[in-house]
Design an enzyme around this catalytic site. Sequence first.
Site, mmCIF file in Angstrom:
data_model
loop_
_atom_site.group_PDB
_atom_site.id
_atom_site.type_symbol
_atom_site.label_atom_id
_atom_site.label_comp_id
_atom_site.label_asym_id
_atom_site.label_seq_id
_atom_site.Cartn_x
_atom_site.Cartn_y
_atom_site.Cartn_z
ATOM 1 N N LYS A 105 40.894 49.454 49.356
ATOM 2 C CA LYS A 105 40.153 48.427 48.619
ATOM 3 C C LYS A 105 38.875 47.973 49.325
ATOM 4 O O LYS A 105 37.948 47.501 48.669
ATOM 5 C CB LYS A 105 41.054 47.214 48.365
ATOM 6 C CG LYS A 105 42.192 47.493 47.393
ATOM 7 C CD LYS A 105 43.009 46.250 47.133
ATOM 8 C CE LYS A 105 44.147 46.534 46.155
ATOM 9 N NZ LYS A 105 44.914 45.318 45.835
ATOM 10 N N ASP A 151 42.032 41.555 41.074
ATOM 11 C CA ASP A 151 43.217 41.059 41.778
ATOM 12 C C ASP A 151 43.219 39.530 41.854
ATOM 13 O O ASP A 151 44.253 38.887 41.667
ATOM 14 C CB ASP A 151 43.267 41.619 43.201
ATOM 15 C CG ASP A 151 43.846 43.019 43.262
ATOM 16 O OD1 ASP A 151 44.588 43.407 42.346
ATOM 17 O OD2 ASP A 151 43.548 43.730 44.246
#
Length: 303
Positions: A86, A123
């Site tokens: 990420k 997220d």
Amino acid sequence: MRGGARRSQDGREARESCLVGLIGSGVGPSLSPALHQREADRHGLRCLYRLIDIDPLGIGPQGVGELVRAAARLGFDGLNITHPCKQTVIEHLDGLSEDAALLGAVNTVVFGEDGRAIGHNTDWSGFARSFARGLPDAPTGEIVLLGAGGAGAAVAHALLTVGADRLTLADTDPARAAGLAGTLATRFGAARVRTVPPEGLPAAVDRADGLVHATPTGMAAHPGLPLPAGLLRAGLWVAEVVYRPLETPLLAAARAAGCRTLDGGGMAVFQAADAFRLFTGREPDATRMLTDLSELLELPAGG
């Protein structure tokens, strides 16, 4: 035109088909393909979702750029990005959304018609919506967050956005925790963020209202507890980002200790819904996707 597209009523591009994928380590058990494909079916949208596991490919997190470039060449419309890529993916992208730039973490990449790869972060919004739904009245005076990686950065942003008074970051890499704390302090104020070394974790948890776990520990490939079970106590709420399994060892231990708990299922669904919108230009129904997740988790492994 990628995926074939039309304009939706609000003027956004709405695709008729899409090719997307998930890049990460140990992604075999992920339910992202099924979640996206089920919602796509309800929209009459042809969706092919591929898992791209870096482990059997022998590619480390620093090699994620090679996969992103290959996906662009092959006509992918977008990618989801998970642990441990990420943050390493960022240097391989052509641009970032405001949230992704602020967080320094990307979990969704969208390829434009011009071939540019733009990183987003769903997220943080996914966790915020899950927290509001699952622990709506939880006290947020003092919260301990385990994990300062990509997921941790998103969760930290979400917690401070929804009003946490003070957030204590704990990570096995103190420099990573300090870096995230500095980024958060710039936006939310230094008084609201601090770090704690491993030896300071028991005292931090003892005075906390809540604990959020944002590392891979508890997943099938990373079994175990992220902290000693003896630190859990009644009066402390505990939230997870791991959703496979839904009942992690941490949540089981927390419930045994009398804690209120929040599993990672809601975050998984809400972040997927936000990513689906970015990929397709269609408005997802997160309530239906929550039902999908419940049904999928009841299926036998591989079902």
